[in-house]
Design an enzyme around this catalytic site. Structure first.
Site: not given
Lengths: 181, 575
Positions: B49, B111-112, B161, B479
């Site tokens: 993502e 969940f999630q 959802k 760097m």
């Protein structure tokens, strides 16, 4: 936190916001992220149900007021911000205080002080009183100091609410940044 | 017309003219992925993502249109926080859509589930948690409006959802009603006049052009202003290309790794005309000693930038293009070029510095001579079209690219400035190429950066997006290595990466790309030419470059810009 609310390091902002979920979180989050300090905060809906008014007393020792108001103003839900100059506004605060006041001892003195300050006795226990008092922040400070020697059990102040003073001409509101109008 | 929330969401995106979006489906966003099959919008399936977010940024950088990313709830939402923050820092318009657990489950540690709007509040310009499908068209309209107007930035819409599955009556709002959002675009006429007067009195002015020039599509206006007044221009890291590098008034990049002339011109100037720039610490160095004699004209669409770091003498809130056009008119009214004082001494001084302190590196062609990263960049620059889009990650390779490329067109330089997001280059290049398929897109990346997001080359190969990646592989987090060498007595702590672990050529091939390796300077150009000739898949070139090469000039963090170290070759103090 110093009880003297009227020191020059504090400024009162009256912030008109859209009455939407999460607005207070956005404001509190912004203060946290930018390192600004909130001294006190009072929130309630206005007469127009679309908007709420938040009265924030900010501590401007850490960051200049201008930067605070400009960043606040970038929040989409913030509609209008006014800085309320103490000389040009009415400010009130309410305190609830449970104080030791035994029937045989200091109860009379406490009641007397509450009357002097035009407060109210709102609850009575065997050796405690819960008293209420509203006034200018400075007066609430004085009241709190006078109650302290009797033994404060619990104390809750509301934080300041304020509105501009009514004048013969239009109120001299200093619009810090005006998205509206 | 009855639609599901999901159908309304996709239809709203179509109404906003979205052509491409970057995303990855999952549980909570499943209902929204169904109407995507029937949509005109091209969906590019990413592998992570974060890649979706950076692709949307790359797309927005080069097209000027908002980038759109769509992902699911929980870990997908947290994975896209980095691109949101990156876009927030660099004012990139993004619209990110996240799925959320069903509204009844919110707050139950489902969940999630994560508090997406809470987590992203401080890295978005605004965000919404949709609680009623009927609100979707209005919120999408508001989201695009907020992302693209005023100071652009990322916004996020979190859609539970059940809301995606809920039926709604379709409508499309004609306008937005946001009582608390009315950006100022027109500069104050009195302030513009005042600015014109300051300019006409200045002997040593410098235009300090920032990313706001590009956001406001103001490159043309800037050129008119510079040419009319003859005032030299520095272009910040975010503004490279906003003023042509080959223009005689262009001084190039200022700041920590800016060139001597750009840095010192600002230090010695008597007037800085800051246009869409924000006095970033990487430009100012130590603030109290930054440009001490300069008066400041500061133009920005975000009023909070005026006075945030340095108090301006002439503050102007407004859109850069409109303000510059008004400023040009105001100067014309004073007599145009004739109103400007004699600045030959100042210009001569700048030319002198340019001659005395050019960018410097030495490429040896002897046997065993290490390949210099700057040489690779210059070869790449000269072997690509002038309108080639260049994308970089963050670190030494980014600074060398900004220094050594010649940006003559706006929107040809894409990089992560404010947040400094390593791993930006590969996905941002893919997004840029998706937005500008007819242009050549090269990413110049470091080996450290490349390893963070290179899985997106699979996306590029699968979606036939033929980007080209030049890895300046010095086997180090370069760097950080440079700072450890300079400020930590060469105590190299956890910066070594190895030149051939991973094998970048095999990695490229495994991901459906062409992989090439270059170790000698004479191999550089043939490899680039080969890469340029391939247009059916991505190409990765592993350039094995000199690990000891450092970025100069440099102003050490927290130091005054007066303490610029040009190059150790210039002796004591580098001056």
């Amino acid at each position: 936190m110093s009880p003297s609310a009227a020191t020059p390091a504090h400024h009162t902002l009256s912030v008109l916001v859209e009455n939407k979920a999460g607005v207070l979180t956005r404001i509190a989050g912004l203060f946290a992220r930018r390192g600004f300090n909130i001294y006190s905060l009072a929130v309630a809906p206005t007469d127009d149900e679309r908007f709420s008014r938040i009265t924030i007393v900010v501590d401007v020792e850490s960051k200049p007021l201008e930067q605070i108001t400009k960043q606040l103003f970038k929040l989409i839900n913030v509609v209008k911000i006014n800085e309320l100059d103490p000389d040009e506004s009415v400010e009130r605060e309410l305190v609830l205080c449970s104080v030791r006041a035994g029937a045989g001892g200091t109860r009379g003195q406490v009641i007397e002080l509450v009357q002097v300050f035009e407060g109210k006795i709102v609850d009575v226990g065997p050796d405690q009183l819960t008293v209420m008092m509203a006034g200018t922040p400075a007066k609430v400070d004085d009241f709190e100091e006078l109650m302290r020697p009797y033994g404060i059990i619990e104390l809750q102040r509301t934080g300041r609410v304020a509105l501009p003073k009514l004048e013969r001409q239009a109120p001299r509101l200093r619009s810090v940044s005006g998205k509206v109008g | 017309m009855k639609l599901t929330g999901a159908q309304a969401l996709i239809k709203s995106l179509e109404m906003e003219g979205v052509e491409v979006m970057f995303g990855l489906p999952g549980g909570a966003i499943l209902p929204v992925y169904d109407p995507i099959i029937d949509s005109t919008i091209r969906h590019i399936l990413v592998r992570h993502e974060q890649g979706a977010g950076h692709m949307a940024e790359g797309y927005a950088h080069v097209t000027g249109r908002p980038g759109v990313a769509i992902v699911t709830s929980g870990p997908a939402a947290t994975n896209i926080v980095t691109p949101l923050c990156d876009a927030y820092m660099d004012s990139i318009p993004l619209v990110v859509i996240t799925g959320q657990v069903p509204s009844a489950a919110i707050g139950s540690d489902a969940f999630q589930e994560c508090d997406t709007t809470g987590i992203t509040m401080s890295v978005t310009k605004h965000n919404w948690l949709v609680m009623d499908a009927q609100d979707i068209p209005r919120i999408v309209r508001e989201a695009f409006h907020i992302a693209t107007t005023g100071r652009p930035g990322p916004v996020l819409i979190d859609v539970p959802k059940d809301v995606s599955m809920q039926m709604m009556d379709w409508y499309w709002p004609n306008s937005v009603d946001l009582p608390g959002y009315k950006p100022t675009t027109v500069g104050h006429p009195r302030m513009i006049k005042e600015a014109a007067r300051f300019i006409s009195e200045s002997r040593r002015p410098v235009i300090y052009a920032g990313g706001g020039i590009l956001k406001a599509r103001a490159a043309e206006a800037l050129r008119t202003l510079a040419e009319m007044t003859g005032i030299p221009v520095v272009t910040t890291l975010m503004a490279r290309g906003a003023f042509p590098d080959r223009h005689e008034l262009c001084l190039g990049m200022p700041g920590m790794h800016g060139n001597y002339t750009a840095v010192t011109a600002m230090q010695k100037s008597d007037l800085l005309i800051a246009l869409g720039s924000r006095f970033d610490d990487r430009v100012t160095g130590k603030v109290p000693s930054f440009a001490p004699e300069a008066k400041i004209i500061h133009v920005d669409i975000d009023p909070a930038e005026l006075g945030k770091v340095r108090r301006p003498d002439v503050p102007i809130v407004g859109d850069c293009r409109q303000v510059i056009q008004e400023l040009v008119k105001a100067i014309e009214a004073m007599g145009g070029a004739d109103s400007q004082p004699d600045r030959t001494e100042w210009m001569a001084q700048l030319r002198q510095w340019q001659k005395e302190f050019p960018l410097h590196y030495e490429q040896s062609f002897d046997e065993g001579g290490a390949l210099k990263p700057q040489y690779v960049i210059e070869q790449l620059r000269d072997a690509t079209p002038d309108d080639c889009i260049v994308v970089s990650g963050v670190g030494q390779h980014q600074m060398w690219t900004s220094q050594h490329w010649k940006f003559d067109y706006p929107y040809t330089w894409v990089n992560s400035g404010g947040l400094g997001t390593m791993g930006f280059a590969v996905p941002a290049a893919i997004g840029a190429k998706a937005g500008m398929p007819d242009r050549m897109v090269w990413a110049v990346d470091g080996d450290g950066c490349f390893q963070m997001t290179a899985q997106e080359l699979v996306t590029a190969a699968a979606e036939r997006i033929p980007v080209k990646i030049a890895i300046l592989n010095n086997a180090y987090l370069g760097m950080v290595r440079q700072w450890q060498e300079m400020f930590y007595e060469e105590r190299y702590s956890e910066v070594y990466l190895s030149p051939d672990l991973p094998d970048y050529v095999k990695w490229a091939e495994a991901m459906g790309c062409v992989g090439l390796r270059v170790e000698r300077p004479e191999e550089v150009l043939p490899a680039i030419e080969k890469a340029n000739s391939i247009d059916d898949r991505p190409v990765v070139i592993d350039f094995r470059t000199d690990s000891s090469e450092k970025v100069y000039p440099m102003v050490a963090a927290g130091h005054s810009n007066d303490d610029i170290i040009v190059d150790p070759a210039h002796g004591e103090g580098g001056r």
